[in-house]
Design an enzyme around this catalytic site. Structure first.
Site, PDB file in Angstrom:
ATOM      1  CE  LYS A 126      -3.871  -1.877   2.697  1.00  0.00           C
ATOM      2  NZ  LYS A 126      -4.918  -1.690   1.683  1.00  0.00           N
TER       3      LYS A 126
ATOM      4  NE  ARG B  12     -10.887  -9.867  -2.031  1.00  0.00           N
ATOM      5  CZ  ARG B  12     -11.240  -8.947  -2.940  1.00  0.00           C
ATOM      6  NH1 ARG B  12     -11.557  -9.326  -4.172  1.00  0.00           N
ATOM      7  NH2 ARG B  12     -11.274  -7.673  -2.620  1.00  0.00           N
TER       8      ARG B  12
HETATM    9  N1  BES Z   1      -8.048  -3.801   4.507  1.00  0.00           N
HETATM   10  C1  BES Z   1      -8.226  -3.401   3.167  1.00  0.00           C
HETATM   11  C2  BES Z   1      -9.540  -2.642   2.944  1.00  0.00           C
HETATM   12  C3  BES Z   1      -9.660  -1.274   3.538  1.00  0.00           C
HETATM   13  C4  BES Z   1      -9.373  -0.173   2.785  1.00  0.00           C
HETATM   14  C5  BES Z   1     -10.134  -1.098   4.824  1.00  0.00           C
HETATM   15  C6  BES Z   1      -9.519   1.091   3.313  1.00  0.00           C
HETATM   16  C7  BES Z   1     -10.279   0.159   5.363  1.00  0.00           C
HETATM   17  C8  BES Z   1      -9.976   1.259   4.599  1.00  0.00           C
HETATM   18  C9  BES Z   1      -8.232  -4.610   2.252  1.00  0.00           C
HETATM   19  O1  BES Z   1      -7.452  -5.673   2.641  1.00  0.00           O
HETATM   20  C10 BES Z   1      -7.732  -4.162   0.929  1.00  0.00           C
HETATM   21  O2  BES Z   1      -6.582  -3.807   0.861  1.00  0.00           O
HETATM   22  N2  BES Z   1      -8.575  -4.185  -0.091  1.00  0.00           N
HETATM   23  C11 BES Z   1      -8.214  -3.788  -1.393  1.00  0.00           C
HETATM   24  C12 BES Z   1      -8.739  -4.819  -2.352  1.00  0.00           C
HETATM   25  C13 BES Z   1      -8.254  -4.662  -3.752  1.00  0.00           C
HETATM   26  C14 BES Z   1      -6.773  -4.957  -3.831  1.00  0.00           C
HETATM   27  C15 BES Z   1      -9.030  -5.601  -4.621  1.00  0.00           C
HETATM   28  C16 BES Z   1      -8.841  -2.430  -1.656  1.00  0.00           C
HETATM   29  O3  BES Z   1      -9.970  -2.201  -1.233  1.00  0.00           O
HETATM   30  O4  BES Z   1      -8.173  -1.596  -2.264  1.00  0.00           O
HETATM   31 MN    MN Z   2      -5.428  -5.498   1.968  1.00  0.00          MN
END
Ligand code: BES
Ligand code: MN
Ligand code: ZN
Length: 510
Positions: free
Chosen positions: A288, A362
């Site tokens: 990230k 997931r």
């Molecule tokens: N933990 C994150 C989701 C999240 C994002 C929670 C912002 C709280 C605030 C999750 O694991 C994630 O990184 N999701 C990705 C999925 C994508 C790579 C398909 C996302 O939402 O960007």
């Molecule tokens: Mn994630």
């Protein structure tokens, strides 16, 4: 092996102060002048000045003047303070309750929290709340919960503790018989505070092992047995998705499995609650951006939620079997981390091509949901900070609800009764198309379009025909701003909805 590699790494020396304290509640029918407290709070519906005309004299007409000058009109969460004369209590606080026709459990909870926060800032330890007859039992339960939630303080890592103050006793003045309602609200508030504390914990303190051991302590209540799976047991069970996420970290994964089996409860239904327990989500190799990454310590909010809910359900002695499952891991970009393009196999046999290691929630939930079914769950609910996409779709006040027919509606109704906002999202078959992988059964990250829905569709592959609902709390688990009724940080959202689902055991369940 150096000590710092063997557990949560923290050399914090400061005595940890408790983050929250549960206030004691009493009830009475006293008249205001006779009440002995530091502060008397009186909720007032918007525009209903006549409701509090009786305090006008004690404030030497100040109250009436405040209405006349429009300083106070009962607008929701508006506050007005005075020093009444001739009372045994020297402080009076009018709190706006908003229009009476809008009055519900959520409003009542926020009023309780407003009163609690205001009392804390005025350093009042013993307070009283005077309620009109419009406040029935569910409202009073919510008020007690809100006042308990207000007794939560974020600053427990500050080495100087001056200014920390909690309300210790709350007298509720009402004509209703409310002992049960108050007890329920207090218990829920305490469970939610426990969840908030876990969610707020920094990743270096709350590793997967530390998380499950604190979770175990929270569910160590009568009727609950708990067992935690380690990485070896996961391997025996074939949980390749959870182990695949954990590979990038030196901290081993854990899976907390807690079962509430009250004596005499029917064999079915068995409610299975599964919560995402990523104690820190860096994104893994698909790392990230640095900006805001610190928030990802809350990526175990779903896990904390199901733990807190199981605790509250068991303490309320609800006559239903419940299993809580929390797959817990870090998502880190270590040398053995899963790489984009890798394929892992779930315990249920499904193979997954991992094109983005940041779509890890997931994956671990896939193995968690499978295990819940394996242990006999007949109705499933998972809770997870799963997608940024749900924040785009619904913002930070509303939780995304995805559910199979008949069961999603039960969860939605429970959320409505408990005053938590959820909104149903579709699970049309068309969306499954996006999950197709060239080389495996599923692709874990199908792209931006309908991101919250495709994540839910992925989970659906692991539940078969079992009634299942998914709550995406990525937008609602964390409050970005302090408000009159809450501090910043973890909200503990969905604990009460899960408890409310359990309270509805069997009623119209599919
Ligand atoms: N933990 C994150 C989701 C999240 C994002 C929670 C912002 C709280 C605030 C999750 O694991 C994630 O990184 N999701 C990705 C999925 C994508 C790579 C398909 C996302 O939402 O960007
Ligand atoms: Mn994630
Ligand atoms: Zn995540």
């Amino acid at each position: 092996m150096p000590r710092w590699s063997a557990g949560p790494f923290s050399l914090i020396k400061a005595e940890m102060q408790p983050a929250y304290e549960t206030p004691q509640f009493t009830t009475s029918r006293s008249d205001a002048p006779a009440i002995e407290a530091g502060l008397i709070a009186v909720p007032v519906f918007q525009g209903q000045r006549e409701q509090v005309d009786w305090v006008n004299q004690a404030t030497n007409g100040e109250m009436g003047a405040a209405f006349d000058r429009a300083e106070f009109n009962g607008k929701a969460y508006e506050m007005w303070a005075a020093h009444p004369s001739g009372w045994r209590t020297s402080r009076l606080l009018l709190v706006g309750a908003g229009p009476e026709r809008e009055f519900d459990a959520e409003r009542a909870r926020r009023i309780g929290a407003c009163v609690g926060l205001a009392s804390r800032s005025q350093k009042q330890q013993r307070i009283a709340v005077l309620l009109s007859d419009a406040w029935s039992e569910p409202h009073i339960e919510a008020l007690a919960e809100g006042a308990t939630l207000a007794n939560y303080d974020n600053g427990h890592y500050k080495s100087k503790h001056d200014g920390r103050f909690f309300v210790s006793a709350i007298e509720i003045v009402t004509g209703h018989d409310i002992a049960t309602a108050v007890e329920r609200g207090q218990r829920l508030g305490e469970a939610i505070n426990a969840a908030r504390l876990l969610i707020n914990e920094p990743g270096n303190r709350l590793t997967p092992r530390e998380f499950v051991s604190r979770g175990e302590a929270l569910v160590s209540v009568p009727g609950v047995t708990v067992e935690t799976l380690d990485e070896h047991r996961m391997e025996e069970l074939g949980m390749g998705l959870l182990l695949g996420v954990a590979r990038g970290s030196t901290e081993p994964p854990r899976m907390l499995v807690a079962r509430y089996e009250p004596v005499g409860a029917p064999a079915t239904p068995v409610l299975g609650l599964v919560g995402k327990g990523v104690t820190f989500d860096t994104g893994g190799i698909s790392i990230k951006p640095a900006d805001g990454m610190e928030r990802m310590k809350d990526d175990m909010a779903g896990g904390a939620t199901v733990i807190a809910a199981l605790r509250a359900i068991a303490l309320e002695r609800l006559p239903i079997r419940v299993i809580a499952i929390v797959p817990a891991t870090e998502n880190m970009p270590g040398g053995r981390a899963t790489k984009p393009g890798d394929v892992h196999q779930s315990a249920s046999g499904i193979t997954v091509e991992i094109n983005n290691t940041d779509a890890e929630g997931r994956l671990i939930l896939g193995d968690g949901l499978w295990y819940a079914k394996e242990l006999g769950a007949t109705h499933l609910i998972d809770v997870a900070t799963l997608t940024g996409a749900v924040v785009v779709a619904l913002g930070k006040t509303t939780t995304g609800l995805f559910g199979t027919e008949g069961w999603g509606e039960i969860v939605e109704a429970a959320a409505r009764r408990s005053g938590e906002k959820v909104w149903p999202m579709p699970l049309f078959d068309d969306y499954r198309e996006a999950l197709k992988s060239e080389i495996a059964d599923l692709l874990n990250s199908p792209g931006r379009a309908a991101g919250a829905i495709t994540a839910a569709m992925f989970l659906k592959e692991f539940v078969g025909t079992t009634p299942w609902a998914h709550l995406d709390i990525a937008g609602t688990a964390w409050a970005e701003d302090a408000r009159a009724w809450t501090v910043k940080g973890a909200t503990g959202v969905m604990v009460r909805t899960l408890v409310e689902v359990a309270r509805s055991a069997g009623k119209n369940w599919p």
